[in-house]
Design an enzyme around this catalytic site. Structure first.
Site, PDB file in Angstrom:
ATOM      1  N   ARG A   1       1.233  58.935 -99.019  1.00  0.00           N
ATOM      2  CA  ARG A   1       1.107  60.073 -98.120  1.00  0.00           C
ATOM      3  C   ARG A   1      -0.033  61.005 -98.566  1.00  0.00           C
ATOM      4  O   ARG A   1      -0.865  61.417 -97.764  1.00  0.00           O
ATOM      5  CB  ARG A   1       2.437  60.827 -98.103  1.00  0.00           C
ATOM      6  CG  ARG A   1       2.484  61.909 -97.066  1.00  0.00           C
ATOM      7  CD  ARG A   1       3.761  62.714 -97.236  1.00  0.00           C
ATOM      8  NE  ARG A   1       3.716  63.885 -96.383  1.00  0.00           N
ATOM      9  CZ  ARG A   1       4.371  63.974 -95.236  1.00  0.00           C
ATOM     10  NH1 ARG A   1       5.122  62.988 -94.813  1.00  0.00           N
ATOM     11  NH2 ARG A   1       4.275  65.074 -94.521  1.00  0.00           N
TER      12      ARG A   1
ATOM     13  N   TYR B   1      -6.875  59.568-111.875  1.00  0.00           N
ATOM     14  CA  TYR B   1      -7.746  58.779-111.015  1.00  0.00           C
ATOM     15  C   TYR B   1      -9.157  58.779-111.599  1.00  0.00           C
ATOM     16  O   TYR B   1      -9.602  59.804-112.139  1.00  0.00           O
ATOM     17  CB  TYR B   1      -7.727  59.357-109.589  1.00  0.00           C
ATOM     18  CG  TYR B   1      -8.515  58.556-108.587  1.00  0.00           C
ATOM     19  CD1 TYR B   1      -8.351  57.176-108.498  1.00  0.00           C
ATOM     20  CD2 TYR B   1      -9.421  59.169-107.735  1.00  0.00           C
ATOM     21  CE1 TYR B   1      -9.081  56.438-107.584  1.00  0.00           C
ATOM     22  CE2 TYR B   1     -10.147  58.442-106.808  1.00  0.00           C
ATOM     23  CZ  TYR B   1      -9.980  57.067-106.742  1.00  0.00           C
ATOM     24  OH  TYR B   1     -10.701  56.334-105.845  1.00  0.00           O
TER      25      TYR B   1
ATOM     26  N   GLY C   1      -2.185  53.539-100.555  1.00  0.00           N
ATOM     27  CA  GLY C   1      -2.088  54.297 -99.302  1.00  0.00           C
ATOM     28  C   GLY C   1      -0.850  55.166 -99.229  1.00  0.00           C
ATOM     29  O   GLY C   1      -0.048  55.057 -98.305  1.00  0.00           O
TER      30      GLY C   1
ATOM     31  N   TYR D   1     -13.701  62.659-103.083  1.00  0.00           N
ATOM     32  CA  TYR D   1     -12.589  63.205-103.875  1.00  0.00           C
ATOM     33  C   TYR D   1     -13.035  64.580-104.367  1.00  0.00           C
ATOM     34  O   TYR D   1     -13.357  64.770-105.534  1.00  0.00           O
ATOM     35  CB  TYR D   1     -12.286  62.256-105.037  1.00  0.00           C
ATOM     36  CG  TYR D   1     -10.910  62.421-105.652  1.00  0.00           C
ATOM     37  CD1 TYR D   1      -9.771  62.003-104.980  1.00  0.00           C
ATOM     38  CD2 TYR D   1     -10.756  62.962-106.929  1.00  0.00           C
ATOM     39  CE1 TYR D   1      -8.514  62.128-105.556  1.00  0.00           C
ATOM     40  CE2 TYR D   1      -9.506  63.088-107.515  1.00  0.00           C
ATOM     41  CZ  TYR D   1      -8.383  62.666-106.824  1.00  0.00           C
ATOM     42  OH  TYR D   1      -7.139  62.785-107.401  1.00  0.00           O
TER      43      TYR D   1
ATOM     44  N   ASP E   1       8.684  73.454-107.002  1.00  0.00           N
ATOM     45  CA  ASP E   1       7.287  73.736-106.700  1.00  0.00           C
ATOM     46  C   ASP E   1       6.593  74.025-108.019  1.00  0.00           C
ATOM     47  O   ASP E   1       6.780  75.087-108.621  1.00  0.00           O
ATOM     48  CB  ASP E   1       7.104  74.899-105.718  1.00  0.00           C
ATOM     49  CG  ASP E   1       5.665  74.897-105.194  1.00  0.00           C
ATOM     50  OD1 ASP E   1       4.752  74.619-105.999  1.00  0.00           O
ATOM     51  OD2 ASP E   1       5.460  75.137-103.987  1.00  0.00           O
ATOM     52  N   ALA E   2       5.804  73.061-108.457  1.00  0.00           N
ATOM     53  CA  ALA E   2       5.229  73.083-109.801  1.00  0.00           C
ATOM     54  C   ALA E   2       4.035  74.027-109.939  1.00  0.00           C
ATOM     55  O   ALA E   2       3.420  74.083-110.996  1.00  0.00           O
ATOM     56  CB  ALA E   2       4.851  71.664-110.234  1.00  0.00           C
TER      57      ALA E   2
ATOM     58  N   LEU F   1      -0.188  60.689-113.778  1.00  0.00           N
ATOM     59  CA  LEU F   1      -1.028  59.773-112.984  1.00  0.00           C
ATOM     60  C   LEU F   1      -2.400  60.400-112.805  1.00  0.00           C
ATOM     61  O   LEU F   1      -2.494  61.558-112.398  1.00  0.00           O
ATOM     62  CB  LEU F   1      -0.415  59.563-111.596  1.00  0.00           C
ATOM     63  CG  LEU F   1       0.645  58.498-111.375  1.00  0.00           C
ATOM     64  CD1 LEU F   1       0.063  57.114-111.621  1.00  0.00           C
ATOM     65  CD2 LEU F   1       1.855  58.693-112.255  1.00  0.00           C
TER      66      LEU F   1
ATOM     67  N   SER G   1       3.997  63.030-111.278  1.00  0.00           N
ATOM     68  CA  SER G   1       3.317  62.212-110.270  1.00  0.00           C
ATOM     69  C   SER G   1       3.007  63.075-109.060  1.00  0.00           C
ATOM     70  O   SER G   1       3.430  62.778-107.944  1.00  0.00           O
ATOM     71  CB  SER G   1       4.203  61.020-109.890  1.00  0.00           C
ATOM     72  OG  SER G   1       3.542  60.204-108.943  1.00  0.00           O
TER      73      SER G   1
HETATM   74  P1  NAD Z   1       2.555  61.005-103.103  1.00  0.00           P
HETATM   75  O1  NAD Z   1       2.343  61.722-101.822  1.00  0.00           O
HETATM   76  O2  NAD Z   1       3.618  59.967-103.162  1.00  0.00           O
HETATM   77  O3  NAD Z   1       2.855  62.007-104.294  1.00  0.00           O
HETATM   78  C1  NAD Z   1       2.371  63.315-104.407  1.00  0.00           C
HETATM   79  C2  NAD Z   1       3.584  64.216-104.453  1.00  0.00           C
HETATM   80  O4  NAD Z   1       3.230  65.506-104.929  1.00  0.00           O
HETATM   81  C3  NAD Z   1       4.236  64.424-103.088  1.00  0.00           C
HETATM   82  O5  NAD Z   1       5.584  64.028-103.154  1.00  0.00           O
HETATM   83  C4  NAD Z   1       4.126  65.925-102.875  1.00  0.00           C
HETATM   84  O6  NAD Z   1       5.215  66.429-102.170  1.00  0.00           O
HETATM   85  C5  NAD Z   1       4.097  66.418-104.314  1.00  0.00           C
HETATM   86  N1  NAD Z   1       3.580  67.776-104.518  1.00  0.00           N
HETATM   87  C6  NAD Z   1       2.424  68.312-104.058  1.00  0.00           C
HETATM   88  N2  NAD Z   1       2.309  69.589-104.474  1.00  0.00           N
HETATM   89  C7  NAD Z   1       3.424  69.858-105.219  1.00  0.00           C
HETATM   90  C8  NAD Z   1       3.904  71.001-105.913  1.00  0.00           C
HETATM   91  N3  NAD Z   1       3.207  72.156-105.915  1.00  0.00           N
HETATM   92  N4  NAD Z   1       5.075  70.927-106.565  1.00  0.00           N
HETATM   93  C9  NAD Z   1       5.795  69.788-106.566  1.00  0.00           C
HETATM   94  N5  NAD Z   1       5.393  68.666-105.926  1.00  0.00           N
HETATM   95  C10 NAD Z   1       4.228  68.706-105.257  1.00  0.00           C
HETATM   96  O7  NAD Z   1       1.129  60.414-103.479  1.00  0.00           O
HETATM   97  P2  NAD Z   1       0.598  59.554-104.714  1.00  0.00           P
HETATM   98  O8  NAD Z   1      -0.757  59.123-104.286  1.00  0.00           O
HETATM   99  O9  NAD Z   1       1.566  58.533-105.141  1.00  0.00           O
HETATM  100  O10 NAD Z   1       0.393  60.646-105.855  1.00  0.00           O
HETATM  101  C11 NAD Z   1       1.062  60.638-107.097  1.00  0.00           C
HETATM  102  C12 NAD Z   1       0.061  60.796-108.236  1.00  0.00           C
HETATM  103  O11 NAD Z   1      -0.756  59.624-108.290  1.00  0.00           O
HETATM  104  C13 NAD Z   1      -0.896  61.980-108.082  1.00  0.00           C
HETATM  105  O12 NAD Z   1      -1.125  62.574-109.335  1.00  0.00           O
HETATM  106  C14 NAD Z   1      -2.157  61.290-107.603  1.00  0.00           C
HETATM  107  O13 NAD Z   1      -3.328  62.041-107.877  1.00  0.00           O
HETATM  108  C15 NAD Z   1      -2.097  60.022-108.414  1.00  0.00           C
HETATM  109  N6  NAD Z   1      -2.988  58.939-107.981  1.00  0.00           N
HETATM  110  C16 NAD Z   1      -2.934  58.458-106.708  1.00  0.00           C
HETATM  111  C17 NAD Z   1      -3.800  57.447-106.313  1.00  0.00           C
HETATM  112  C18 NAD Z   1      -3.751  56.894-104.913  1.00  0.00           C
HETATM  113  O14 NAD Z   1      -4.691  56.190-104.507  1.00  0.00           O
HETATM  114  N7  NAD Z   1      -2.722  57.136-104.149  1.00  0.00           N
HETATM  115  C19 NAD Z   1      -4.724  56.914-107.231  1.00  0.00           C
HETATM  116  C20 NAD Z   1      -4.746  57.412-108.535  1.00  0.00           C
HETATM  117  C21 NAD Z   1      -3.875  58.435-108.899  1.00  0.00           C
END
Ligand code: NAD
Length: 286
Positions: free
Chosen positions: A223, A172, A221, A182, A73-74, A170, A120
């Site tokens: 979670r 956005y 898309g 957002y 838990d970060a 990562l 991520s």
């Molecule tokens: P994802 O759900 O696969 O990843 C997010 C992860 O963060 C999850 O596994 C979740 O369990 C974890 N998480 C949340 N709070 C946490 C904590 N306190 N400690 C440890 N882990 C924690 O979704 P994703 O969209 O692939 O997100 C990954 C990265 O990509 C994020 O930084 C997101 O902002 C970025 N991003 C996503 C998109 C998109 O459209 N999906 C676009 C640009 C950037």
């Protein structure tokens, strides 16, 4: 010896973290992941039961291995930072050593060093609120989970990242352009993450010749994105308006991460790299 990567923020096979793990594995890296504590049981049991086997397939047909899954838990740096109610929560009580400092100690004990660190993860409890209606608590929680978590991970991992290594996060485009929906301080959190990428690139570069970059990814898309609620609209918008009119595949972000972590990118640091079919370059939707 192959490289070793730690990817924080993998809890299923739909997100960018998973795709990055797979691309790094395809390139020959050993994979360690950090999984959010409340998601740990379901992720590990799904892995064991073969639920991800189809998406574990590498080009030669073999399945990539995750050498170890660490609960993480970060938002907590040390055990002293964890509030009593979280400690007592049954989703947390079953796991051990999941604060940032403890995870890094465990990785050090298990493997010694790493070469690649990937962040991520993001979380903003008030993401569906307008920024102007966000509470102080919600705003700071977004920054804590989505921005400071990166500083903390890099700070604690830095002593065990081999010189010449690489770190990635990562981001956005809501950090620099208005993306209604957002909210909750998530746009601010990504702006901080991008600014920190530059400063951390300087500090980690001078200290250990470690490169620090961030990928500004287009909509996927995942979670986390589905929880925000407007992801399908963003995917449609991107498809219609981007220079390259195709769906964005998580693998394209994974492959960029593998490139940035490799010696092919040896002069790239402090950069925001767009992997979004070029949408960022558009001034108007057409
Ligand atoms: P994802 O759900 O696969 O990843 C997010 C992860 O963060 C999850 O596994 C979740 O369990 C974890 N998480 C949340 N709070 C946490 C904590 N306190 N400690 C440890 N882990 C924690 O979704 P994703 O969209 O692939 O997100 C990954 C990265 O990509 C994020 O930084 C997101 O902002 C970025 N991003 C996503 C998109 C998109 O459209 N999906 C676009 C640009 C950037």
């Amino acid at each position: 010896r192959g490289k070793r990567a730690f990817i924080a923020g993998v809890a299923d096979d739909n997100g960018y973290g998973w795709a990055i793990a797979k691309s790094l594995a395809q390139a020959g890296a050993e994979i360690l992941v950090g999984t959010w504590v409340p998601a740990l049981n379901i992720f590990e049991s799904s892995l064991r039961r073969g639920k991800f086997d189809e998406s574990r397939k590498l080009q030669d047909g073999s399945l990539f291995e995750i050498a170890k899954v660490y609960p993480l838990d970060a938002v907590y740096d040390t055990p002293e930072d964890v509030p009593e109610d979280v400690k007592a929560n049954k989703r947390y009580a079953g796991a051990k050593n999941w604060t940032v400092k403890e995870v890094v100690e465990s990785v050090k004990n298990d493997f010694g060093t790493i070469d690649i660190l990937v962040h991520s993860l993001a979380n903003g409890p008030e993401v569906s609120k307008l920024l102007s209606e966000t509470s102080r608590k919600g705003y700071l929680a977004a920054l804590s989970a989505s921005s400071y978590s990166y500083i903390s991970l890099l700070k604690h991992f830095l002593p065990i990242i081999n010189p010449g290594g690489a770190s990635l996060s990562l981001t956005y485009i809501a950090s620099e352009r208005i993306i209604p929906g957002y909210g909750g301080g998530m746009s601010s959190a990504k702006a901080a993450l991008e600014s920190d990428t530059r400063v951390l690139a300087f500090e980690a570069g001078r200290k250990k010749r470690i490169r620090v970059n961030t990928i500004s990814a287009g909509p996927l898309g995942s979670r986390a994105a589905k929880a925000i609620g407007f992801i399908d609209t963003m995917i449609d918008y991107s498809y219609t308006n981007a220079p390259i009119q195709k769906e964005l595949n998580a693998e394209e972000v994974g492959n960029t991460a593998a490139f940035l972590a490799s010696p092919l990118a040896s002069a790239i640091t402090g950069a925001v790299i767009y992997v979004d079919n070029g949408l960022n370059a558009m001034g108007v939707g057409v």
